[in-house]
Design an enzyme around this catalytic site. Structure first.
Site, PDB file in Angstrom:
ATOM      1  N   HIS A 255      23.135  15.218 -20.632  1.00 30.03           N
ATOM      2  CA  HIS A 255      21.880  14.727 -20.055  1.00 30.03           C
ATOM      3  C   HIS A 255      20.851  15.824 -19.858  1.00 30.03           C
ATOM      4  O   HIS A 255      19.650  15.599 -20.042  1.00 30.03           O
ATOM      5  CB  HIS A 255      22.174  13.946 -18.767  1.00 30.03           C
ATOM      6  CG  HIS A 255      22.959  12.707 -19.037  1.00 30.03           C
ATOM      7  ND1 HIS A 255      24.160  12.414 -18.450  1.00 30.03           N
ATOM      8  CD2 HIS A 255      22.730  11.686 -19.917  1.00 30.03           C
ATOM      9  CE1 HIS A 255      24.614  11.259 -18.927  1.00 30.03           C
ATOM     10  NE2 HIS A 255      23.772  10.803 -19.815  1.00 30.03           N
TER      11      HIS A 255
ATOM     12  N   ASP B 138      19.403   7.454 -26.861  1.00 29.73           N
ATOM     13  CA  ASP B 138      20.667   7.882 -26.263  1.00 29.73           C
ATOM     14  C   ASP B 138      21.691   6.802 -26.594  1.00 29.73           C
ATOM     15  O   ASP B 138      22.029   5.954 -25.775  1.00 29.73           O
ATOM     16  CB  ASP B 138      20.432   8.010 -24.747  1.00 29.73           C
ATOM     17  CG  ASP B 138      21.687   8.358 -23.978  1.00 29.73           C
ATOM     18  OD1 ASP B 138      22.760   8.488 -24.586  1.00 29.73           O
ATOM     19  OD2 ASP B 138      21.573   8.485 -22.743  1.00 29.73           O
TER      20      ASP B 138
ATOM     21  N   THR C 248      25.195   5.104 -28.842  1.00 30.12           N
ATOM     22  CA  THR C 248      26.555   5.307 -29.319  1.00 30.12           C
ATOM     23  C   THR C 248      26.495   5.744 -30.787  1.00 30.12           C
ATOM     24  O   THR C 248      25.420   5.881 -31.363  1.00 30.12           O
ATOM     25  CB  THR C 248      27.342   3.988 -29.217  1.00 30.12           C
ATOM     26  OG1 THR C 248      26.597   2.992 -29.918  1.00 30.12           O
ATOM     27  CG2 THR C 248      27.508   3.568 -27.771  1.00 30.12           C
TER      28      THR C 248
END
Lengths: 285, 285, 285, 285
Positions: free
Chosen positions: B62, B155, B157
């Site tokens: 992050h 952001d 998968t």
């Protein structure tokens, strides 16, 4: 055939490699040596059950342990390599024509014999005429040298078993003594992530820091080592690895490398905050 | 209790985490969601059996997906976040007072609901008044926007299952259109090491490169992701992430971070030769 | 060294043995052969990744495949053994002085060669002068014999790969023809527990039942085989293995055995209800 | 989702079950309790990380711990069950109308509560009006009883943790005292194969043998227990389990069973030579 080699990266995290077959298993006076063949990583060998090199990613380790100091000071002539039985470090060193002499001190001859058989690419530099192989205790060897080497590379196992002495205060002190006044010490410096490795990293840094005015740490991505986040130490009596880099000069050598380049050289000394904090805690203890 | 979560990093390499207990298991319309408790990594959750975040190392991901673009252009006011159901990306974004609006588009509400329950630290920014949560298909959402965002963060998968559309040409084209002329696109960019991830990385780079004049890749050490060597993409219409960084300005904000710092910012764009080669192969296809 | 051999007993149940080292790995025209050393089971070998014998528990298998028919009909003179490359079956047979001739037909000479080197105890009977070794296809060999053997032992791998033909209808028919009118057929009969093995067991029983008036199944505890619950088939033209047992006569031979005894002989034909049901379903298909 | 439950059957042999999800995890004053869902075995639960029952094969254990004594003496009226928290033993007992009273003493109420929720089939007999549930220490409970039960069933965990007292000399002595002069004691008797279990089996047999004129052991195939080869003890003051079996009488009851039948009843007391040897060594110590 489901045969898996497993390494505990910590007590509760493990990494497993599917093995096609085991090529060798033996015990020396110092440690157990195993060689495996895998599809994912090619051949790899372990000492006391820990991966040393795999054919797939050894280039990363050897690039970064050799080219960082060599690009920092191209005038290096005499090199001492401690450990490094797989030969990869010497293979990279002998690419520099400017080097006149490489003393390699590996405590365990069997490691070299086994690697000569199974890792011919890795050991290809060992027969270079500038290389002198000593099968001795590196700790003792270096204690007898004064002002002799421009570069010492400590390419050791973890600080358990035969590698233990190579993480002691007295060893680093002797390295300092054995180096010329422009000398550089580069060492395998463990990892910042899992607790056991973290502690070993902190201890090493604390001790090196005592003896060298420049004591830095640089990082590299080695997928088969615990956490994939690995560190090397760069200590010296005078050189700063970033400021003293003359990138053009190194690039002019025309050495092809898989991982190292002069941008990576500068970049690898930039460390994440949590690693910086661990290192600064270590030296303030 | 020997209970191990195992993730195949490749067909013949696997990573295993000892699980204390499973805290949650559920299926949404899009994917399977599981939450585990472990000693080594704290709580972690998986989507379709792949680790998304662990309490121990989520800060790395992050930090690097948010602070790199934010430090490059501190004038960012409007942000679109696609995916990011664990909330960590928004948590880092809301630390910037200068941001006026954050639209977060997550296709799967259950991910957010589960993370709110099990990862309160991660989701702590979701109730910030500047945040608008949309449970929709990000691909569709972005296609309806023109010249609206200063920053889009993808952001997602991996490009299998619900994340697939977020790696397509049309998606990147729409992102380009949705961005202002100073817009930046940052995306989760897979890994260079294992073959499957390598291919996904190359495809993503190739496609982004078609639409953005600046299309760079930066690297980070994420121990719980395959190989530990992870990449993000930085694409923009004008900003160069290294040249345009004003380190002093970002440092003056006084944000505490566990991984990111402005040296890392510059350093993370220096890539190993083998990664550079993979990227340049991708764009010359 | 964490090196584990793993066998899938079913898709979602697996059994793993810690390996000290791999002693051999090779490929014949028929299959892959591996030999391992373990602390728990001593040496063991696998064919195509399935455990054949371990030093620790092979006595169970070989006791039960040999002494059950031999105690049922002590007048057995001529024996055909099919498969059995590890030699254990022949080792038990040559203990009977009454046997005049043992033809052993193993398709894969490499299995015998490897077992001679690594399992000298198991192969110790192969040089007995009554033993004739044929490296041929057992299916073909038996098809050329008429009214010749008092006992045929089918000591085969599972019905995949080289063992497949030894589970076919034509093979059992040929066995029937090759046996004398007092002939007995004993075969490795898979396991009743996991689905794949269960199906193979049912198919074998169904087919044997077509050709032999007596077609029974007996059970044994073999810890290293899937589920530990293993079966052998006992088929014959006339003998009933329980009624025709003369326990005193066999006990008078004074053979020492680790598993077999004449109480076990009678008891092993008593099957659990669920196994009886599976067998009766098979023959009523 | 790769999530595997692993049980060490010995230090260097392990058995692993793929888990779909964990349904429950809790800690009582006595032990840790976990419930899992698997495709291969259905639901299963573990105490301190050891499999107790699986939906797929629990019928084997419960058939054999109950029907063997009940078929030996159909006049049994009063039964004491110690342990057995999953309820399966009582479920089989309540099928006998002739039984008047069942006292079940389980030290850990949480086991029963959890099994009532997740294993309704297994616990279906617990609400029978003849059943009295006591959440107490079985060791203490039995010490206060004299000449009261026709049958005591010790359905315990291994002799570590809460089950430890149920393998002691004083416990067996108290069982003897609590039984009527026709009383039978049946107990979970560990396994003969792996060393740790073997020792527990020998100790149990040695101690029971001291107090009971009839002290036999019978065997059963339980695939999910270590080695698949499991034992029960049958001790009594007068009954012989084989000679006193009236098979017709039991069969006339018309009870349907998945494993037990009266042939198995007689057969299960026939033990392999190596098991007989272990038992006779135990009593001659």
């Amino acid at each position: 055939m489901e045969l898996w080699y497993t390494e505990n990266h910590s007590k509760e995290a493990k990494f497993s490699i599917k093995v096609e077959k085991q090529l060798y298993s033996g015990k020396s006076d110092f440690q157990r040596i195993d060689v495996f063949e895998s599809n994912e990583f090619g051949k790899f060998f372990t000492l006391d059950g820990l991966v040393m090199i795999t054919e797939k990613d050894e280039f990363i380790y050897h690039d970064m342990i050799v080219h960082v100091p060599m690009a920092t000071n191209p005038a290096i002539k005499k090199v001492l390599v401690i450990g490094a039985g797989d030969g990869g470090t010497v293979r990279e060193l002998v690419r520099y024509e400017s080097i006149e002499k490489i003393d390699m001190v590996e405590i365990d001859q069997l490691v070299v014999d086994v690697c000569r058989e199974y890792f011919p690419h890795s050991t290809s530099g060992l027969d270079d005429e500038r290389v002198n192989l000593y099968f001795e205790d590196g700790l003792k060897f270096v204690s007898e040298k004064v002002n002799e080497y421009d570069l010492i590379i400590v390419d050791s196992t973890d600080p358990i078993g035969p590698g233990e002495g190579l993480f002691t205060r007295v060893f680093y002190e002797n390295c300092h003594k054995a180096l010329t006044d422009k000398g550089i010490l580069v060492n395998q410096h463990e990892s910042p992530f899992y607790e056991e490795y973290q502690k070993a990293m902190q201890r090493a840094h604390q001790r090196i820091h005592e003896f060298f005015p420049v004591a830095k740490v640089y990082q590299v991505h080695i997928p088969t080592y615990a956490s994939g986040h690995w560190l090397f130490g760069f200590a010296s009596k005078s050189f700063d690895p970033v400021k003293d880099l003359d990138a053009d000069r190194w690039n002019a050598l025309g050495l092809e490398t898989g991982y190292y380049n002069t941008e990576i050289h500068k970049a690898c000394f930039a460390l994440p905050n949590y690693v910086k904090k661990l290192l600064s805690e270590a030296v303030s203890k």
